[in-house]
Design a protein around this motif. Sequence first.
Motif, PDB file in Angstrom:
ATOM      1  N   TYR A  75     -66.652 -50.698 -31.845  1.00 42.02           N
ATOM      2  CA  TYR A  75     -65.261 -50.126 -32.116  1.00 42.02           C
ATOM      3  C   TYR A  75     -65.637 -48.709 -31.702  1.00 42.02           C
ATOM      4  CZ  TYR A  75     -64.360 -53.556 -35.757  1.00 42.02           C
ATOM      5  OH  TYR A  75     -64.199 -54.883 -36.208  1.00 42.02           O
ATOM      6  N   PHE A  76     -64.713 -48.485 -30.632  1.00 45.26           N
ATOM      7  CA  PHE A  76     -65.001 -47.054 -30.022  1.00 45.26           C
ATOM      8  C   PHE A  76     -63.342 -46.361 -29.644  1.00 45.26           C
ATOM      9  CE2 PHE A  76     -64.947 -50.204 -26.867  1.00 45.26           C
ATOM     10  CZ  PHE A  76     -64.320 -49.883 -25.560  1.00 45.26           C
ATOM     11  N   GLY A  77     -63.562 -45.113 -29.415  1.00 46.01           N
ATOM     12  CA  GLY A  77     -62.194 -44.496 -29.216  1.00 46.01           C
ATOM     13  C   GLY A  77     -61.319 -44.570 -30.466  1.00 46.01           C
ATOM     14  N   ASP A  78     -60.113 -44.386 -30.448  1.00 45.74           N
ATOM     15  CA  ASP A  78     -59.264 -44.768 -31.410  1.00 45.74           C
ATOM     16  C   ASP A  78     -58.810 -46.156 -31.665  1.00 45.74           C
ATOM     17  OD1 ASP A  78     -59.462 -42.071 -32.538  1.00 45.74           O
ATOM     18  OD2 ASP A  78     -57.709 -41.546 -30.980  1.00 45.74           O
ATOM     19  N   ASP A  79     -58.614 -46.911 -30.641  1.00 45.17           N
ATOM     20  CA  ASP A  79     -57.939 -48.150 -30.577  1.00 45.17           C
ATOM     21  C   ASP A  79     -58.637 -49.217 -29.865  1.00 45.17           C
ATOM     22  OD1 ASP A  79     -55.427 -47.334 -32.013  1.00 45.17           O
ATOM     23  OD2 ASP A  79     -55.305 -46.154 -30.172  1.00 45.17           O
ATOM     24  N   TRP A  80     -59.903 -48.940 -29.474  1.00 48.69           N
ATOM     25  CA  TRP A  80     -60.878 -49.843 -28.733  1.00 48.69           C
ATOM     26  C   TRP A  80     -61.595 -50.839 -29.411  1.00 48.69           C
ATOM     27  CZ3 TRP A  80     -59.313 -51.164 -23.851  1.00 48.69           C
ATOM     28  CH2 TRP A  80     -58.425 -50.293 -23.275  1.00 48.69           C
TER      29      TRP A  80
ATOM     30  N   ALA B  69     -71.204 -60.422 -43.130  1.00 44.25           N
ATOM     31  CA  ALA B  69     -70.782 -59.437 -42.170  1.00 44.25           C
ATOM     32  C   ALA B  69     -71.219 -58.047 -42.775  1.00 44.25           C
ATOM     33  CB  ALA B  69     -69.348 -59.630 -41.798  1.00 44.25           C
ATOM     34  N   LYS B  70     -71.714 -57.013 -41.759  1.00 42.42           N
ATOM     35  CA  LYS B  70     -71.961 -55.819 -42.171  1.00 42.42           C
ATOM     36  C   LYS B  70     -71.214 -54.943 -41.050  1.00 42.42           C
ATOM     37  CE  LYS B  70     -74.341 -52.523 -44.113  1.00 42.42           C
ATOM     38  NZ  LYS B  70     -73.690 -51.360 -43.661  1.00 42.42           N
ATOM     39  N   LEU B  71     -70.696 -53.735 -41.309  1.00 44.65           N
ATOM     40  CA  LEU B  71     -70.264 -52.776 -40.610  1.00 44.65           C
ATOM     41  C   LEU B  71     -71.100 -51.459 -40.768  1.00 44.65           C
ATOM     42  CD1 LEU B  71     -67.813 -52.193 -38.756  1.00 44.65           C
ATOM     43  CD2 LEU B  71     -66.855 -50.937 -40.695  1.00 44.65           C
ATOM     44  N   PHE B  72     -71.419 -50.907 -39.475  1.00 44.23           N
ATOM     45  CA  PHE B  72     -72.494 -49.973 -39.372  1.00 44.23           C
ATOM     46  C   PHE B  72     -71.580 -48.615 -38.816  1.00 44.23           C
ATOM     47  CE2 PHE B  72     -74.979 -53.826 -39.213  1.00 44.23           C
ATOM     48  CZ  PHE B  72     -76.181 -53.519 -40.167  1.00 44.23           C
ATOM     49  N   GLU B  73     -71.781 -47.546 -39.526  1.00 40.80           N
ATOM     50  CA  GLU B  73     -71.278 -46.243 -38.885  1.00 40.80           C
ATOM     51  C   GLU B  73     -72.254 -45.809 -38.008  1.00 40.80           C
ATOM     52  OE1 GLU B  73     -70.000 -43.958 -42.070  1.00 40.80           O
ATOM     53  OE2 GLU B  73     -68.334 -45.572 -42.605  1.00 40.80           O
ATOM     54  N   LEU B  74     -72.274 -45.556 -36.897  1.00 42.31           N
ATOM     55  CA  LEU B  74     -73.218 -44.864 -35.903  1.00 42.31           C
ATOM     56  C   LEU B  74     -72.920 -43.399 -35.922  1.00 42.31           C
ATOM     57  CD1 LEU B  74     -72.535 -47.461 -32.989  1.00 42.31           C
ATOM     58  CD2 LEU B  74     -74.076 -47.668 -34.950  1.00 42.31           C
ATOM     59  N   ALA B  75     -74.051 -42.702 -35.164  1.00 40.32           N
ATOM     60  CA  ALA B  75     -74.138 -41.377 -35.094  1.00 40.32           C
ATOM     61  C   ALA B  75     -73.211 -40.693 -34.266  1.00 40.32           C
ATOM     62  CB  ALA B  75     -75.558 -41.023 -34.828  1.00 40.32           C
ATOM     63  N   ASN B  76     -72.624 -41.416 -33.165  1.00 41.01           N
ATOM     64  CA  ASN B  76     -71.670 -41.020 -32.293  1.00 41.01           C
ATOM     65  C   ASN B  76     -70.195 -41.013 -32.861  1.00 41.01           C
ATOM     66  OD1 ASN B  76     -71.153 -43.561 -32.074  1.00 41.01           O
ATOM     67  ND2 ASN B  76     -71.773 -43.892 -29.985  1.00 41.01           N
ATOM     68  N   GLY B  77     -70.000 -41.509 -33.950  1.00 40.56           N
ATOM     69  CA  GLY B  77     -68.639 -41.634 -34.624  1.00 40.56           C
ATOM     70  C   GLY B  77     -68.165 -42.844 -34.343  1.00 40.56           C
TER      71      GLY B  77
END
Length: 371
Positions: free
Chosen positions: A298-303, A256-264
Amino acid sequence: MKSTTMKIAAFSAALMMPAAGWADEDHDPNFAVPDEEEEEGYDPNKPYYAELELEYFNNNSNFESENEYSATLSLGYYFNENFSINGVVLGAPVKGDGFFPNDYDFYFEELYLAAEFDRIGFFAGKFNPTFGIGYDDAVGYLYSAEYFYGYELVERLGVGATYTFGDASGGEHTLGASAFQLDTSSLARSFFRGEQLAARADGGLSNHSGLGSYNLWLEGNDAFGVENSRYNVTYRSQDGGMPGEETETGFAIGGAKLFELANGNELEVYAELVSLDNSLDEGISFDQDSLMATGAYYFGDDWVASLGGGIQRIGNSSDTSEMANGNNNFVTASIGRNFGDLYAELAYKRDETNGVSSNSAGIFLYYGLEF
């Protein structure tokens, strides 16, 4: 043993064993895995831990509706910084058709002693042996994680050891092994109804005396400089408990890999390959090869939104009427949101088994509370 139950949950309070999954520290654990637990540590001011988890799902498939409930209490006590006792009490169906609350009771899913000395750990008792990371890491719990449960190992009695080491880039790796048998002891009896959940006469994989079944695994986090990553390579061998039941062997490779996107926002991808020979399910033997993958946004604070799918090939089945040789494929999509300690998820799944398609939709609710 409790096949309906384990569609819902396979909890682990593993402290000395490798942690069941990983999550970025900015995420609530409900996101990555609703039943994931953070690894505890020794605190002389609080030598115990306790966590209550409640789950419910409603599944609607082919005009039939089903409801499932479970309650899990994870407990542990540290005698000192090296020794602890850990347990998981599961409330789930133990008899009949699994209707809530009449067919429900409580029992120990896990109860083991653990010891840790620097990089070396030992454990003994009743535990869930490591095999793959799909059930722990798959996002989209209702349908994605459920698929991975088919090869999970749960409720074994035995012993094991782990060795943890690092690499030059700061990654951490754990090498482990355990030997076990299926639990048919008094720990496999429900608390109030006294239902014996497994017996030697039932047969099946690992249902034998002694510790003739075993697993070996290597897993790690942030290996060789790959940040926010996780991998697992596992091998297992399980002896049959009755004459004519052959030894099951198999392996799982997942990452598994988690990517941090430019839009946060963040994107997590996961895949696992599993191959098993001489699997056994309710007296039916078969071989299976599965490849499954999940992507979560993952988007927003809780979605979080997820999209997943998988292919499974079954061969050498001993029952061509109910588990015929052939292909099983699925795709699933979900949307989930955290409401504090409550996580809610809506999901859709489309299956295709040997050319016959079916559709399912459902809701999953999870509530966690630490003491």
